[in-house]
Design a protein around this motif. Structure first.
Motif, PDB file in Angstrom:
ATOM      1  N   GLY A  44       0.778  -1.227   0.000  1.00 14.00           N
ATOM      2  CA  GLY A  44       0.000   0.000   0.000  1.00 14.00           C
ATOM      3  C   GLY A  44       0.808   1.273   0.000  1.00 14.00           C
ATOM      4  N   ASP A  45       0.448   2.185   0.910  1.00 10.61           N
ATOM      5  CA  ASP A  45       0.908   3.568   0.828  1.00 10.61           C
ATOM      6  C   ASP A  45       1.433   4.075   2.169  1.00 10.61           C
ATOM      7  OD1 ASP A  45      -1.492   3.887   2.283  1.00 10.61           O
ATOM      8  OD2 ASP A  45      -2.622   4.144   0.432  1.00 10.61           O
ATOM      9  N   SER A  46       1.410   5.389   2.334  1.00 15.19           N
ATOM     10  CA  SER A  46       2.047   6.009   3.501  1.00 15.19           C
ATOM     11  C   SER A  46       1.382   5.677   4.830  1.00 15.19           C
ATOM     12  CB  SER A  46       2.079   7.534   3.328  1.00 15.19           C
ATOM     13  OG  SER A  46       0.773   8.052   3.159  1.00 15.19           O
ATOM     14  N   TYR A  47       0.151   5.198   4.814  1.00 15.07           N
ATOM     15  CA  TYR A  47      -0.498   4.842   6.079  1.00 15.07           C
ATOM     16  C   TYR A  47       0.142   3.608   6.710  1.00 15.07           C
ATOM     17  CZ  TYR A  47      -4.319   8.220   6.292  1.00 15.07           C
ATOM     18  OH  TYR A  47      -5.052   9.370   6.435  1.00 15.07           O
ATOM     19  N   MET A 114       7.105  -9.009   5.570  1.00 17.05           N
ATOM     20  CA  MET A 114       7.787  -7.907   4.895  1.00 17.05           C
ATOM     21  C   MET A 114       6.782  -6.822   4.528  1.00 17.05           C
ATOM     22  SD  MET A 114      10.551  -8.209   1.770  1.00 17.05           S
ATOM     23  CE  MET A 114      11.565  -9.334   2.752  1.00 17.05           C
ATOM     24  N   ASN A 115       7.273  -5.584   4.484  1.00 18.70           N
ATOM     25  CA  ASN A 115       6.445  -4.430   4.173  1.00 18.70           C
ATOM     26  C   ASN A 115       6.862  -3.858   2.813  1.00 18.70           C
ATOM     27  OD1 ASN A 115       5.278  -1.819   4.033  1.00 18.70           O
ATOM     28  ND2 ASN A 115       5.211  -1.668   6.258  1.00 18.70           N
ATOM     29  N   PHE A 116       5.923  -3.867   1.847  1.00 18.55           N
ATOM     30  CA  PHE A 116       6.198  -3.395   0.486  1.00 18.55           C
ATOM     31  C   PHE A 116       5.603  -2.008   0.236  1.00 18.55           C
ATOM     32  CE2 PHE A 116       6.423  -7.946   0.509  1.00 18.55           C
ATOM     33  CZ  PHE A 116       7.467  -8.263  -0.346  1.00 18.55           C
ATOM     34  N   ALA A 117       4.940  -1.432   1.232  1.00 18.54           N
ATOM     35  CA  ALA A 117       4.224  -0.165   1.056  1.00 18.54           C
ATOM     36  C   ALA A 117       5.172   0.985   0.766  1.00 18.54           C
ATOM     37  CB  ALA A 117       3.402   0.138   2.300  1.00 18.54           C
ATOM     38  N   TYR A 118       4.666   1.946   0.018  1.00 16.90           N
ATOM     39  CA  TYR A 118       5.490   3.048  -0.473  1.00 16.90           C
ATOM     40  C   TYR A 118       4.637   4.313  -0.464  1.00 16.90           C
ATOM     41  CZ  TYR A 118       9.208   4.909  -3.579  1.00 16.90           C
ATOM     42  OH  TYR A 118      10.254   5.602  -4.124  1.00 16.90           O
ATOM     43  N   GLY A 119       5.092   5.329   0.274  1.00 12.80           N
ATOM     44  CA  GLY A 119       4.305   6.547   0.415  1.00 12.80           C
ATOM     45  C   GLY A 119       3.932   7.196  -0.901  1.00 12.80           C
ATOM     46  N   GLY A 120       2.689   7.644  -0.993  1.00 15.04           N
ATOM     47  CA  GLY A 120       2.221   8.369  -2.165  1.00 15.04           C
ATOM     48  C   GLY A 120       1.675   7.523  -3.292  1.00 15.04           C
ATOM     49  N   THR A 121       1.739   6.209  -3.151  1.00  8.77           N
ATOM     50  CA  THR A 121       1.311   5.346  -4.253  1.00  8.77           C
ATOM     51  C   THR A 121      -0.160   4.960  -4.131  1.00  8.77           C
ATOM     52  OG1 THR A 121       2.045   3.354  -3.074  1.00  8.77           O
ATOM     53  CG2 THR A 121       3.614   4.399  -4.556  1.00  8.77           C
ATOM     54  N   GLY A 165      -6.273   6.808  -0.497  1.00  6.69           N
ATOM     55  CA  GLY A 165      -6.757   7.988  -1.204  1.00  6.69           C
ATOM     56  C   GLY A 165      -5.818   8.639  -2.189  1.00  6.69           C
ATOM     57  N   ASN A 166      -4.609   8.108  -2.389  1.00  5.26           N
ATOM     58  CA  ASN A 166      -3.676   8.761  -3.318  1.00  5.26           C
ATOM     59  C   ASN A 166      -4.182   8.770  -4.755  1.00  5.26           C
ATOM     60  OD1 ASN A 166      -1.578   9.479  -1.459  1.00  5.26           O
ATOM     61  ND2 ASN A 166      -1.029   7.323  -1.346  1.00  5.26           N
ATOM     62  N   ASP A 167      -4.899   7.720  -5.142  1.00 10.42           N
ATOM     63  CA  ASP A 167      -5.475   7.710  -6.492  1.00 10.42           C
ATOM     64  C   ASP A 167      -6.428   8.880  -6.671  1.00 10.42           C
ATOM     65  OD1 ASP A 167      -4.515   5.122  -7.786  1.00 10.42           O
ATOM     66  OD2 ASP A 167      -5.318   4.367  -5.896  1.00 10.42           O
TER      67      ASP A 167
END
Length: 350
Positions: A44-47, A114-121, A165-167
Motif C-alpha cells: 500500500g501507501d504512507s499509512y 515484509m512491508n512493500f508499502a510506499y508513500g504516495g502510491t 486515497g492517493n489515487d
C-alpha cells in the motif's frame, strides 16, 4: 446546494444502483525463517509505509517526523508508529521490515513478514515514482520465486492492503472532473479487487483490505474551514468507495472456497468514532494538524535554502489526532486501533 453538488449526488446514486465495498516481539523460540506461526505482509501507501520511500523523496525521513518514536526520522509518515505497526502488535509480531532493507538486515528478521508499502502510491500510477500496488505484489511474487518465502509460509500468513486515497488526490490534481468521479471510484475499486485476487492466486488464505478513511476530515480538506468541520462532499465520495468495496469483497468471498478469505478493516468507522468523541482517547485537537507549514506553500518538515524551518510543531503530539495534512499521529493511530479492537480486530485478522 450548487449545481455541481446536485450533479455529483445524482451520479453517486446512479452508480450505486448500477453496481448493486509498536510491534511486539514474538514468543521465544522462533529463530528460523519458515516457522509455522503467521507472518504479516503489507502492501500500500504512507499509512503503512515504515521506510520504503527514499530519503530523497519523502518528508518522512526529515525532522520532525519520528519525534515520538523512534525519536528521529525513520521513514514513517507520522511522529511515531503507523497503522502497520499496530496490526503487527495485534498479531504478536515485530513490525515487518521494509522491502528495501531485505538484503541488509539479519535473515531472522524476515520471519515476521515484509512491508512493500510506499508513500504516495495507489492502485494506479500516481505522481510519485514509487511502485503501485500491482508492482508491489510483483516484487513479493519474485521473493516467492527465489524461495525467500514458501507456499507453506503464505498459507498461514496475512496480507494487509492499504488504499488511503492517493489515487483520488492524483485524480483531482490532474484536473479530474467532478461528474467523472463516480466512474473513477468504480475503476479504483475494480483495480483493488484485481489486486486482492492476485494476492489470493499467489497463495494467501487471509487478505485484509482497509476501508477508505473519511477523506473530508483530513486537515488538507478541513483547512478551508480553519480545521473546524469535515467536508461532507468528500466523505460522500468515500462512502461510495466503501460501499463498492464492500460489495466486491462480499462477492469474492462468495466465490472463494473459504468464504472468509477476504476481510475489510473498517477504518472509516474507526476514524469517525474517534473524531466524534476525541476526549475518550485524550485527544484535544481533532482536526488541526500538529505539524504544519508556516504558509500554504510549505509542508511539515520544509526548510528554506538556508535550512531554516518553515513549519511549526504543536507542544503535545499525543493530544492531537492528525500529525500533518494527511496522516494521523501515533496517538491518533492508537485511538483508531483501540476502536477497532472493540470491534473484534483480532477476529478479523484471524
Amino acid at each position: 446546494m450548487d449545481s455541481h453538488n446536485q450533479l455529483f449526488i445524482l451520479l453517486c446514486v446512479s452508480l450505486l444502483l448500477l453496481s448493486g465495498q509498536m510491534g511486539l516481539q514474538v514468543e521465544a523460540g522462533r529463530h528460523h525463517l519458515h516457522h509455522p506461526s503467521r507472518e504479516l505482509f503489507i502492501f500500500g501507501d504512507s499509512y503503512v509505509d515504515t521506510g520504503n520511500t527514499p530519503k530523497s523523496q519523502a518528508g518522512s525521513w526529515k525532522q520532525p517526523y519520528g519525534i515520538t518514536f523512534p525519536r528521529k526520522p525513520a521513514g514513517r509518515f507520522s511522529d511515531g508508529r503507523v497503522l502497520s505497526d499496530f496490526i503487527a502488535k495485534t498479531l504478536g509480531l515485530r513490525s515487518p521490515i521494509p522491502y528495501k532493507f531485505r538484503k541488509i538486515v539479519p535473515k531472522h528478521y524476515l520471519k515476521y513478514g515484509m512491508n512493500f508499502a510506499y508513500g504516495g502510491t495507489g492502485v494506479f500510477d500516481t505522481s510519485t515514482s514509487g511502485p503501485n500496488m500491482t508492482a508491489q505484489i510483483d516484487s513479493f511474487n519474485q521473493l516467492i520465486q527465489e524461495n525467500v518465502y514458501t507456499p507453506s509460509d503464505l498459507s498461514k500468513s496475512i496480507a494487509y492492503v492499504s488504499v488511503s486515497g492517493n489515487d483520488y488526490n492524483f485524480y483531482l490534481a490532474t484536473n479530474g472532473s467532478l461528474p467523472g468521479f463516480p466512474s473513477f471510484i468504480a475503476s479504483v475499486v475494480k483495480q483493488t479487487t484485481a489486486d486482492l485476487i492476485h494476492l489470493q492466486s499467489i497463495g494467501f488464505k487471509r487478505i485484509v483490505v482497509g476501508a477508505l478513511q473519511p477523506l473530508g476530515c483530513l486537515p488538507l480538506a478541513t483547512a478551508q474551514t480553519s480545521f473546524q468541520s469535515c467536508n461532507s462532499t468528500f466523505n460522500d465520495l468515500v462512502t461510495l468507495h466503501n460501499n463498492l468495496l464492500n460489495q466486491s469483497v462480499t462477492k469474492l468471498n462468495q466465490e472463494s472456497n473459504d468464504h472468509n478469505t477476504f476481510t475489510i478493516l473498517d477504518l472509516f468507522d474507526g476514524f469517525r468514532t474517534v473524531l466524534n468523541n476525541p476526549s475518550s482517547h485524550n485527544i484535544k485537537e481533532r482536526l488541526k494538524p500538529c505539524c504544519f507549514g508556516v504558509s500554504s506553500e510549505y509542508n511539515c518538515g520544509s526548510v528554506d535554502e538556508n535550512n531554516v524551518k518553515k513549519y511549526l510543531v504543536c507542544e503535545n503530539p499525543e493530544s492531537t489526532f492528525f500529525w500533518d495534512r494527511l496522516h494521523p499521529t501515533q496517538a491518533g493511530w492508537n485511538a483508531v486501533y483501540s476502536e477497532l479492537e472493540k470491534k473484534d480486530l483480532y477476529k478479523l485478522l484471524y
